[in-house]
Design a protein around this motif. Sequence first.
Motif, PDB file in Angstrom:
ATOM      1  N   GLY A   2       0.849  -1.264  -0.112  1.00  0.00           N
ATOM      2  CA  GLY A   2      -0.088  -0.188   0.069  1.00  0.00           C
ATOM      3  C   GLY A   2       0.702   1.280  -0.057  1.00  0.00           C
ATOM      4  N   SER A   3       0.130   2.405  -0.188  1.00  0.00           N
ATOM      5  CA  SER A   3       0.749   3.337  -0.422  1.00  0.00           C
ATOM      6  C   SER A   3       1.949   3.694   1.020  1.00  0.00           C
ATOM      7  CB  SER A   3      -0.115   4.850  -0.501  1.00  0.00           C
ATOM      8  OG  SER A   3      -1.050   4.998   0.434  1.00  0.00           O
ATOM      9  N   THR A   4       0.999   3.561   2.441  1.00  0.00           N
ATOM     10  CA  THR A   4       1.890   4.034   3.409  1.00  0.00           C
ATOM     11  C   THR A   4       3.154   3.045   3.696  1.00  0.00           C
ATOM     12  OG1 THR A   4      -0.262   4.409   4.546  1.00  0.00           O
ATOM     13  CG2 THR A   4       1.631   4.080   5.870  1.00  0.00           C
ATOM     14  N   SER A   5       2.884   1.761   3.441  1.00  0.00           N
ATOM     15  CA  SER A   5       4.087   0.841   3.412  1.00  0.00           C
ATOM     16  C   SER A   5       5.134   1.137   2.463  1.00  0.00           C
ATOM     17  CB  SER A   5       3.634  -0.627   3.339  1.00  0.00           C
ATOM     18  OG  SER A   5       2.826  -0.613   2.146  1.00  0.00           O
ATOM     19  N   ASP A   6       4.850   1.583   1.315  1.00  0.00           N
ATOM     20  CA  ASP A   6       5.711   1.975   0.301  1.00  0.00           C
ATOM     21  C   ASP A   6       6.507   3.266   0.763  1.00  0.00           C
ATOM     22  OD1 ASP A   6       5.438   0.104  -1.736  1.00  0.00           O
ATOM     23  OD2 ASP A   6       4.126   1.163  -2.801  1.00  0.00           O
ATOM     24  N   LYS A   7       5.849   4.076   1.290  1.00  0.00           N
ATOM     25  CA  LYS A   7       6.317   5.398   1.873  1.00  0.00           C
ATOM     26  C   LYS A   7       7.320   5.071   2.907  1.00  0.00           C
ATOM     27  CE  LYS A   7       2.471   8.659   0.843  1.00  0.00           C
ATOM     28  NZ  LYS A   7       1.513   9.281   1.760  1.00  0.00           N
ATOM     29  N   ALA A   8       6.878   4.407   4.100  1.00  0.00           N
ATOM     30  CA  ALA A   8       7.836   3.815   4.995  1.00  0.00           C
ATOM     31  C   ALA A   8       8.938   3.080   4.526  1.00  0.00           C
ATOM     32  CB  ALA A   8       6.786   3.135   6.128  1.00  0.00           C
ATOM     33  N   ALA A   9       8.838   2.211   3.595  1.00  0.00           N
ATOM     34  CA  ALA A   9       9.855   1.483   3.260  1.00  0.00           C
ATOM     35  C   ALA A   9      11.016   2.274   2.482  1.00  0.00           C
ATOM     36  CB  ALA A   9       9.476   0.283   2.337  1.00  0.00           C
ATOM     37  N   GLY A  10      10.392   3.309   1.549  1.00  0.00           N
ATOM     38  CA  GLY A  10      11.076   4.215   0.954  1.00  0.00           C
ATOM     39  C   GLY A  10      11.982   5.250   1.965  1.00  0.00           C
ATOM     40  N   LEU A  11      11.535   5.632   2.837  1.00  0.00           N
ATOM     41  CA  LEU A  11      12.176   6.237   3.744  1.00  0.00           C
ATOM     42  C   LEU A  11      13.152   5.585   4.398  1.00  0.00           C
ATOM     43  CD1 LEU A  11       8.963   8.692   5.458  1.00  0.00           C
ATOM     44  CD2 LEU A  11      11.035   9.408   3.831  1.00  0.00           C
ATOM     45  N   ALA A  12      12.890   4.174   4.931  1.00  0.00           N
ATOM     46  CA  ALA A  12      14.072   3.503   5.569  1.00  0.00           C
ATOM     47  C   ALA A  12      14.887   3.367   4.626  1.00  0.00           C
ATOM     48  CB  ALA A  12      13.240   2.271   5.967  1.00  0.00           C
ATOM     49  N   ASP A  13      14.865   2.914   3.439  1.00  0.00           N
ATOM     50  CA  ASP A  13      15.849   2.718   2.546  1.00  0.00           C
ATOM     51  C   ASP A  13      16.598   4.076   2.285  1.00  0.00           C
ATOM     52  OD1 ASP A  13      16.049   0.239   1.536  1.00  0.00           O
ATOM     53  OD2 ASP A  13      14.721   0.348   0.140  1.00  0.00           O
ATOM     54  N   GLN A  14      16.151   5.120   2.174  1.00  0.00           N
ATOM     55  CA  GLN A  14      16.631   6.544   2.251  1.00  0.00           C
ATOM     56  C   GLN A  14      17.633   6.672   3.419  1.00  0.00           C
ATOM     57  OE1 GLN A  14      14.571  10.203   1.185  1.00  0.00           O
ATOM     58  NE2 GLN A  14      13.013   8.907   0.226  1.00  0.00           N
ATOM     59  N   ALA A  15      17.267   6.271   4.413  1.00  0.00           N
ATOM     60  CA  ALA A  15      17.899   6.634   5.912  1.00  0.00           C
ATOM     61  C   ALA A  15      19.134   5.652   5.807  1.00  0.00           C
ATOM     62  CB  ALA A  15      17.071   6.307   6.782  1.00  0.00           C
ATOM     63  N   ALA A  16      18.901   4.424   5.488  1.00  0.00           N
ATOM     64  CA  ALA A  16      19.969   3.352   5.431  1.00  0.00           C
ATOM     65  C   ALA A  16      21.213   3.778   4.349  1.00  0.00           C
ATOM     66  CB  ALA A  16      19.413   2.202   5.019  1.00  0.00           C
ATOM     67  N   GLY A  17      20.557   4.436   3.149  1.00  0.00           N
ATOM     68  CA  GLY A  17      21.683   4.661   2.235  1.00  0.00           C
ATOM     69  C   GLY A  17      22.306   5.674   2.712  1.00  0.00           C
ATOM     70  N   ASN A  18      21.813   6.812   3.467  1.00  0.00           N
ATOM     71  CA  ASN A  18      22.549   7.859   3.911  1.00  0.00           C
ATOM     72  C   ASN A  18      23.486   7.614   4.908  1.00  0.00           C
ATOM     73  OD1 ASN A  18      21.279  10.249   2.544  1.00  0.00           O
ATOM     74  ND2 ASN A  18      19.834  10.177   3.759  1.00  0.00           N
ATOM     75  N   VAL A  19      23.398   6.537   5.692  1.00  0.00           N
ATOM     76  CA  VAL A  19      24.402   6.143   6.696  1.00  0.00           C
ATOM     77  C   VAL A  19      25.208   5.176   6.266  1.00  0.00           C
ATOM     78  CG1 VAL A  19      24.482   4.429   8.619  1.00  0.00           C
ATOM     79  CG2 VAL A  19      22.615   5.807   8.888  1.00  0.00           C
ATOM     80  N   LYS A  20      25.101   4.640   5.054  1.00  0.00           N
ATOM     81  CA  LYS A  20      26.180   3.681   4.349  1.00  0.00           C
ATOM     82  C   LYS A  20      26.964   4.674   3.689  1.00  0.00           C
ATOM     83  CE  LYS A  20      24.044  -0.711   3.248  1.00  0.00           C
ATOM     84  NZ  LYS A  20      23.351  -1.450   1.886  1.00  0.00           N
ATOM     85  N   GLN A  21      26.503   5.625   3.065  1.00  0.00           N
ATOM     86  CA  GLN A  21      27.251   6.833   2.521  1.00  0.00           C
ATOM     87  C   GLN A  21      28.221   7.611   3.350  1.00  0.00           C
ATOM     88  OE1 GLN A  21      25.569   9.253  -0.838  1.00  0.00           O
ATOM     89  NE2 GLN A  21      23.604   8.245  -0.052  1.00  0.00           N
ATOM     90  N   ALA A  22      27.818   7.824   4.667  1.00  0.00           N
ATOM     91  CA  ALA A  22      28.412   8.354   5.780  1.00  0.00           C
ATOM     92  C   ALA A  22      29.614   7.452   6.334  1.00  0.00           C
ATOM     93  CB  ALA A  22      27.651   9.096   6.813  1.00  0.00           C
ATOM     94  N   VAL A  23      29.158   6.232   6.447  1.00  0.00           N
ATOM     95  CA  VAL A  23      30.387   5.345   6.967  1.00  0.00           C
ATOM     96  C   VAL A  23      31.190   4.959   5.922  1.00  0.00           C
ATOM     97  CG1 VAL A  23      30.467   3.101   7.693  1.00  0.00           C
ATOM     98  CG2 VAL A  23      28.796   4.315   8.657  1.00  0.00           C
ATOM     99  N   GLY A  24      30.933   4.897   4.705  1.00  0.00           N
ATOM    100  CA  GLY A  24      31.707   4.631   3.442  1.00  0.00           C
ATOM    101  C   GLY A  24      32.699   5.814   3.348  1.00  0.00           C
ATOM    102  N   LYS A  25      32.075   7.008   3.522  1.00  0.00           N
ATOM    103  CA  LYS A  25      33.033   8.480   3.469  1.00  0.00           C
ATOM    104  C   LYS A  25      34.120   8.392   4.556  1.00  0.00           C
ATOM    105  CE  LYS A  25      33.071  13.157   2.394  1.00  0.00           C
ATOM    106  NZ  LYS A  25      32.018  14.321   2.072  1.00  0.00           N
TER     107      LYS A  25
END
Length: 71
Positions: A2-25
């Motif tokens: 559903g739209s809510t679960s897509d939004k939540a999963a999307g936000l979670a992926d964005q956050a995890a991606g940001n963390v990975k980028q920061a750690v990688g840097k």
Amino acid sequence: MGSTSDKAAGLADQAAGNVKQAVGKAIGNERLQVEGAVQEAKGKVQKAVGDMKAVAKDVTDTAAAAINKKL
């Protein structure tokens, strides 16, 4: 999904991606930075899909209400 679960999963992926980028840097790992950027982009797309599903549902609900009102 559903739209809510897509939004939540999307936000979670964005956050995890940001963390990975920061750690990688921080540790100088380009591969982790790239993986983080890809995951963040995936999250943005998934959130956009959720947003579009919500808009489509709203439009459908509004149209259905207008039709039912005329009946």
